[in-house]
Design a protein around this motif. Structure first.
Motif, PDB file in Angstrom:
ATOM      1  N   ARG A 197      13.013  11.161   2.069  1.00  0.00           N
ATOM      2  CA  ARG A 197      13.432  11.384   0.681  1.00  0.00           C
ATOM      3  C   ARG A 197      14.379  12.569   0.521  1.00  0.00           C
ATOM      4  NH1 ARG A 197      12.990   6.646  -1.596  1.00  0.00           N
ATOM      5  NH2 ARG A 197      10.879   5.824  -1.664  1.00  0.00           N
ATOM      6  N   GLN A 198      14.928  13.057   1.616  1.00  0.00           N
ATOM      7  CA  GLN A 198      15.873  14.160   1.532  1.00  0.00           C
ATOM      8  C   GLN A 198      17.231  13.690   1.023  1.00  0.00           C
ATOM      9  OE1 GLN A 198      15.891  17.036   4.932  1.00  0.00           O
ATOM     10  NE2 GLN A 198      14.755  15.388   5.945  1.00  0.00           N
ATOM     11  N   THR A 199      17.942  14.607   0.369  1.00  0.00           N
ATOM     12  CA  THR A 199      19.349  14.358   0.065  1.00  0.00           C
ATOM     13  C   THR A 199      20.120  14.265   1.384  1.00  0.00           C
ATOM     14  OG1 THR A 199      19.186  15.568  -2.009  1.00  0.00           O
ATOM     15  CG2 THR A 199      21.397  15.265  -1.085  1.00  0.00           C
ATOM     16  N   ARG A 220       0.861  -1.177   0.000  1.00  0.00           N
ATOM     17  CA  ARG A 220       0.000   0.000   0.000  1.00  0.00           C
ATOM     18  C   ARG A 220       0.901   1.232   0.000  1.00  0.00           C
ATOM     19  NH1 ARG A 220      -3.590  -0.210   5.247  1.00  0.00           N
ATOM     20  NH2 ARG A 220      -3.793   2.022   4.803  1.00  0.00           N
ATOM     21  N   PRO A 221       0.411   2.365  -0.458  1.00  0.00           N
ATOM     22  CA  PRO A 221       1.274   3.556  -0.620  1.00  0.00           C
ATOM     23  C   PRO A 221       1.996   3.973   0.645  1.00  0.00           C
ATOM     24  CG  PRO A 221      -0.809   3.877  -1.764  1.00  0.00           C
ATOM     25  CD  PRO A 221      -0.961   2.606  -0.992  1.00  0.00           C
ATOM     26  N   ASP A 222       1.335   3.885   1.812  1.00  0.00           N
ATOM     27  CA  ASP A 222       1.994   4.317   3.048  1.00  0.00           C
ATOM     28  C   ASP A 222       2.784   3.190   3.708  1.00  0.00           C
ATOM     29  OD1 ASP A 222      -0.172   2.820   3.760  1.00  0.00           O
ATOM     30  OD2 ASP A 222      -0.941   4.226   5.265  1.00  0.00           O
ATOM     31  N   GLY A 223       2.947   2.077   3.005  1.00  0.00           N
ATOM     32  CA  GLY A 223       3.761   0.992   3.540  1.00  0.00           C
ATOM     33  C   GLY A 223       5.245   1.239   3.404  1.00  0.00           C
ATOM     34  N   CYS A 224       5.646   2.151   2.521  1.00  0.00           N
ATOM     35  CA  CYS A 224       7.054   2.488   2.322  1.00  0.00           C
ATOM     36  C   CYS A 224       7.457   3.560   3.334  1.00  0.00           C
ATOM     37  CB  CYS A 224       7.284   2.973   0.893  1.00  0.00           C
ATOM     38  SG  CYS A 224       9.009   3.201   0.463  1.00  0.00           S
ATOM     39  N   PHE A 225       8.427   3.271   4.171  1.00  0.00           N
ATOM     40  CA  PHE A 225       8.842   4.162   5.259  1.00  0.00           C
ATOM     41  C   PHE A 225       7.641   4.513   6.138  1.00  0.00           C
ATOM     42  CE2 PHE A 225      11.935   5.341   1.814  1.00  0.00           C
ATOM     43  CZ  PHE A 225      13.007   4.654   2.360  1.00  0.00           C
TER      44      PHE A 225
END
Length: 251
Positions: free
Chosen positions: A159-161, A120-125
Motif C-alpha cells: 500500500r505504499q506510494t 477473507r481479509p488476508d486474501g488481498c495481497f
C-alpha cells in the motif's frame, strides 16, 4: 490444451483465434508449465485463455511458467490472456522470452489481481511471492529490453506510494511494433491518474525502438480490462486498420 483455431473475429476474419485451456482448472505447487508460440511471415493470430489463471495456496515448492514467443517478418500477434489470481500463500514464477522481427507486431498483456480479496481479509495481497520477468531480442540476438516484477507482500508493504497505494489490480501491456507505428500509437494513447475514480494509466517508450509499454492500475478488474481494451483497439487500428469486435457477453 490448445483449442482448434477459430475464425470468429468479424473484423479480421482471416486471423486465427486460439483459446489456451488449462484442463485442471488451476495451478498447483510443483506445476511446471511451458508455452511456445511461433508465427511465420505475415501470419496473424489472437491468443487468449478460457478464464482467469488461479494460483492455489502452497505449503511446499512453487509453480513456474516459461513462455517463448517468436514472430517472423510482418507477423501480428495479440496475446491477451485473462488475469492471474495468486491465492494466499502461493508462489509463482513466470518467465517470458520474446524474439520479434523489426517489421512484426506483438501485443502482450498480463493482468495481476491481488488475490481473493472478497474471500477473507488476508486474501488481498496474500501471496508469498510472485515473480514475472519479460525480455525481448531481435532474430539476430540483439537485446531490446528486459523487465522483472517481484512481489513479496510479507517483506514489502503493497500500500505504499510508488507501489500499489490504494489500487488492487495491475496490468502490464507490452507492444513490440515498428517505430513509426509505435510513435503514432504513443501520440494517441491517453494518460491519467484519478484517485477518485480509482484508476491510473499511461504509456512510455521501450528501449532500442522496440515499441511501447502501457501500464494500468485500478481498484477493480473491470476498470483495468477496459483500459487495456482501449489500448488494444488503438493498436489494432494503427497497425492493421481494423476495429475490435464487440465484447463477448461473458466478459
Amino acid at each position: 490444451m490448445v483449442q482448434r483455431a477459430l475464425h470468429c473475429d468479424e473484423e479480421m476474419p482471416d486471423m486465427a483465434c486460439v483459446f489456451l485451456i488449462t484442463t485442471t482448472g488451476c495451478v498447483l505447487q510443483g506445476d511446471r508449465l511451458a508455452l511456445d508460440i511461433t508465427l511465420g511471415p505475415r501470419a496473424q493470430a489472437h491468443l487468449t485463455s478460457q478464464s482467469a489463471t488461479k494460483i492455489h495456496a502452497m505449503d511446499a515448492n512453487y509453480a513456474a511458467q516459461s513462455q517463448t514467443i517468436t514472430l517472423a517478418d510482418d507477423a501480428y500477434l495479440e496475446f491477451l490472456p485473462d488475469p492471474v489470481i495468486p491465492h494466499r500463500h502461493s508462489r509463482f514464477l513466470s518467465d517470458t522470452q520474446i524474439c520479434v522481427a523489426p517489421s512484426a507486431t506483438l501485443l502482450f498483456s498480463e493482468i495481476i489481481q491481488p488475490g481473493r480479496k472478497h474471500h477473507r481479509p488476508d486474501g488481498c495481497f496474500g501471496a508469498t511471492v510472485l515473480s514475472i520477468s519479460t525480455s525481448a531480442t531481435r532474430p539476430d540476438g540483439r537485446p531490446l529490453f528486459a523487465e522483472k516484477l517481484v512481489i513479496e507482500p510479507r517483506r514489502y508493504l503493497m500500500r505504499q506510494t510508488g507501489v500499489m497505494n490504494s489500487f488492487d489490480v495491475f496490468a502490464n501491456v507490452i507492444l513490440c511494433a515498428p517505430k513509426d507505428k509505435a510513435e503514432r500509437i504513443h501520440e494517441r494513447a491517453e494518460a491519467d491518474v484519478s484517485l477518485a475514480e480509482g484508476v491510473a494509466f499511461g504509456a512510455c517508450h521501450l528501449p532500442n525502438d522496440a515499441g511501447l509499454i502501457f501500464k494500468v492500475l485500478g481498484r477493480e478488474t473491470a476498470q483495468v480490462k477496459a483500459k487495456v481494451r482501449e489500448f488494444w483497439g488503438l493498436v489494432r487500428k494503427e497497425v492493421i486498420g481494423a476495429a475490435l469486435p464487440p465484447p463477448y457477453l461473458w466478459r
